[in-house]
Design an enzyme around this catalytic site. Structure first.
Site, PDB file in Angstrom:
ATOM      1  N   LYS A 252      -2.181  -2.678   2.954  1.00  0.00           N
ATOM      2  CA  LYS A 252      -2.844  -3.473   3.986  1.00  0.00           C
ATOM      3  C   LYS A 252      -2.535  -4.960   3.804  1.00  0.00           C
ATOM      4  O   LYS A 252      -2.829  -5.774   4.648  1.00  0.00           O
ATOM      5  CB  LYS A 252      -4.349  -3.260   3.907  1.00  0.00           C
TER       6      LYS A 252
HETATM    7  N1  GLU Z   1     -11.838   5.400   4.248  1.00  0.00           N
HETATM    8  C1  GLU Z   1     -10.738   6.227   3.871  1.00  0.00           C
HETATM    9  C2  GLU Z   1      -9.467   5.426   3.890  1.00  0.00           C
HETATM   10  O1  GLU Z   1      -9.399   4.419   4.585  1.00  0.00           O
HETATM   11  C3  GLU Z   1     -10.635   7.345   4.864  1.00  0.00           C
HETATM   12  C4  GLU Z   1     -10.063   8.583   4.358  1.00  0.00           C
HETATM   13  C5  GLU Z   1     -10.512   9.724   5.281  1.00  0.00           C
HETATM   14  O2  GLU Z   1     -10.140   9.663   6.453  1.00  0.00           O
HETATM   15  O3  GLU Z   1     -11.212  10.596   4.817  1.00  0.00           O
HETATM   16  O4  GLU Z   1      -8.529   5.798   3.209  1.00  0.00           O
END
Ligand code: GLU
Length: 475
Positions: A252
């Site tokens: 990111k």
């Molecule tokens: N918050 C997790 C991420 O950004 C999401 C993973 C999921 O979709 O379970 O990697």
């Protein structure tokens, strides 16, 4: 009813891989006439960024991935922001402790980290040794009463194995002895992703959990939680990795794959969506261009790849080029004008000239901000020739004569119109007895300073008589 979710963490800017996850989750739900849910996974409070959160809402809107339930939308299974669900996680964690599927752990975090680091240096895998599993309930109560810092850990069976069938990756089995008694609730009272994803997906009635394939081997741990909490197991659709062109992982923090940067540089949302749909998925028919609705219609989970895909900005540019050409003129002008206006002072230029300039480039551009890169020739007083141009001008002895004839033809033009410029080129062809590259290239190089560009007559017309003549005289 198929229900999928996109569960981003608002910790940084959305990259191409994140958007691809959102798109696939959306397509899977909508293909089945189901529901697409947005859930904000903000349990890492140290890395929380409110701008990243706002951007998630904005980008989903720009890309038309509208969600049926989510943080700023009513739904039966809210709240849809994890930090607003802390009491729910605590309740389920306590239930696990009561049933013997989880336990309080008072081990010192620093000591464990140290042990983990040491194991890593020695090339060994480290699993928490389960020290606090053995504490009696009296000992636990005493420590809790003394306000000792604790986490809650999952109690993973030591024997047996856990299996599931992934709709993309097939049958997956992991030996339980290889799974760690992972932390469910951290010492700050927040759940880990590992716990919250299970509780939320179950309570939000998610039928198909779609997420990056880095979670394939953690899923058995989650399944043990589903079973312990008597939640029905959902289907799992793990998505292939999206790698950078050099084969490394996206982050990111990296600008190249940042979705907002792409938009700011004039990549059209429709083109990005089209390109991303084909990053890890193949349609049945040999079709390349898809609207979002066509994707919804044709999306088929069975055609998701298992091998990683490489994000290739050149391929995205190719799609974008086609989408720019397909815009109607008014839409195109509204899209492209700000990029030109940002790069150059347009005060002295007529509206008509600007319109003509922009339209001349409509079939040429790969992305919006490219207009500033290619139109500098119209805004600079003098041209600076690169080596390849100089080499070309020296490459044939006819060139000097051709340019001299063309200069005189230009001087003769009374009415600066495209037909007359065309005539001047024709007359030069006849008088200098040259054609093709030997005719066009010298004229292009001397008038515009570059070897490639839009139509030569359009270029000369837009440069204006004065600039063209001055540049030819300078030779
Ligand atoms: N918050 C997790 C991420 O950004 C999401 C993973 C999921 O979709 O379970 O990697």
């Amino acid at each position: 009813m198929t229900r999928t979710r996109f569960a981003p963490s608002p910790t940084g800017y959305m990259h191409i891989g994140n958007l691809r996850s959102a798109l696939f989750a959306y397509l899977i739900a909508k293909h089945d006439g189901g529901e697409f849910i947005l859930r904000l996974e903000d349990t890492d409070q140290d890395r929380y960024d409110d701008k990243a959160e706002a951007l998630i809402y904005e980008l989903l809107k720009i890309f038309s991935l509208s969600y049926d339930e989510g943080p700023n939308k009513k739904g039966e299974y809210g709240p849809y922001i994890q930090s607003e669900r802390l009491n729910i996680y605590t309740k389920y964690a306590e239930k696990l402790v009561e049933n013997g599927d989880a336990y309080y752990c008072f081990c010192n975090e620093e000591t464990l980290n140290h042990e983990r680091m040491k194991a890593k240096e020695e090339g060994k895998t480290y699993l928490y040794p389960g020290t606090c599993r053995k504490l009696s309930s009296e000992e636990v109560q005493k420590k809790l009463a003394a306000k000792e810092k604790y986490v809650i850990r999952q109690k993973i069976p030591k024997e047996g194995s856990t299996s599931y069938h992934d709709l993309v990756f097939g049958d997956i089995t992991i030996q339980n002895k290889d799974l760690e008694d992972q932390i469910l609730i951290k010492s700050d009272g927040y759940p880990t992703y590992n716990f919250a994803n299970v509780v939320d997906d179950a309570l939000m009635q998610i039928t198909h959990v779609t997420r990056g394939c880095e979670y394939v081997s953690s899923t058995p741990k989650y399944l043990l939680l589903y079973d312990a909490l008597q939640f029905p197991r959902p289907e799992f659709i793990h998505l292939p990795l999206v790698l950078k062109k050099d084969g490394t992982k996206m982050s990111k923090r990296n600008k190249d794959e940042n979705v907002l940067d792409l938009l700011n540089n004039g990549f059209l949302p429709e083109a990005i969506i089209n390109y991303l749909a084909l990053l890890g998925w193949s349609p049945k028919k040999n079709q390349e261009f898809f609207t979002l609705n066509e994707l919804v219609e044709q999306f088929d989970v069975r055609k998701i790849h298992t091998s990683p895909s490489c994000y290739d900005v050149k391929k995205l540019e190719w799609f974008n080029h086609h989408y720019i050409m397909k815009l109607n003129d008014e839409k195109y002008l509204a899209f492209i004008y700000p990029f030109l206006n940002k790069a150059y002072d347009l005060k002295e230029k007529s509206e008509e000239w600007i319109r003509e300039l922009l339209l001349s480039y409509k079939n040429y551009l790969s992305f919006g901000s490219e207009i500033a890169l290619v139109t500098h020739i119209f805004f600079e007083e003098e041209v600076t020739l690169e080596n390849d141009c100089i080499e070309f001008l020296k490459s044939d002895k006819s060139i000097k004569n051709t340019l001299s004839i063309f200069k005189d033809e230009i001087a003769k033009i009374q009415n600066w119109q495209k037909e007359n410029i065309e005539k001047a080129i024709k007359n030069t062809e006849a008088k200098a007895q040259v054609k093709g590259k030997l005719l066009y290239m010298p004229i292009r190089i001397v008038t515009s300073g570059v070897m490639h560009g839009i139509d030569l007559v359009d270029t000369i017309y837009l440069l204006g008589k004065e600039k063209v003549y001055r540049r030819l005289r300078g030779i």
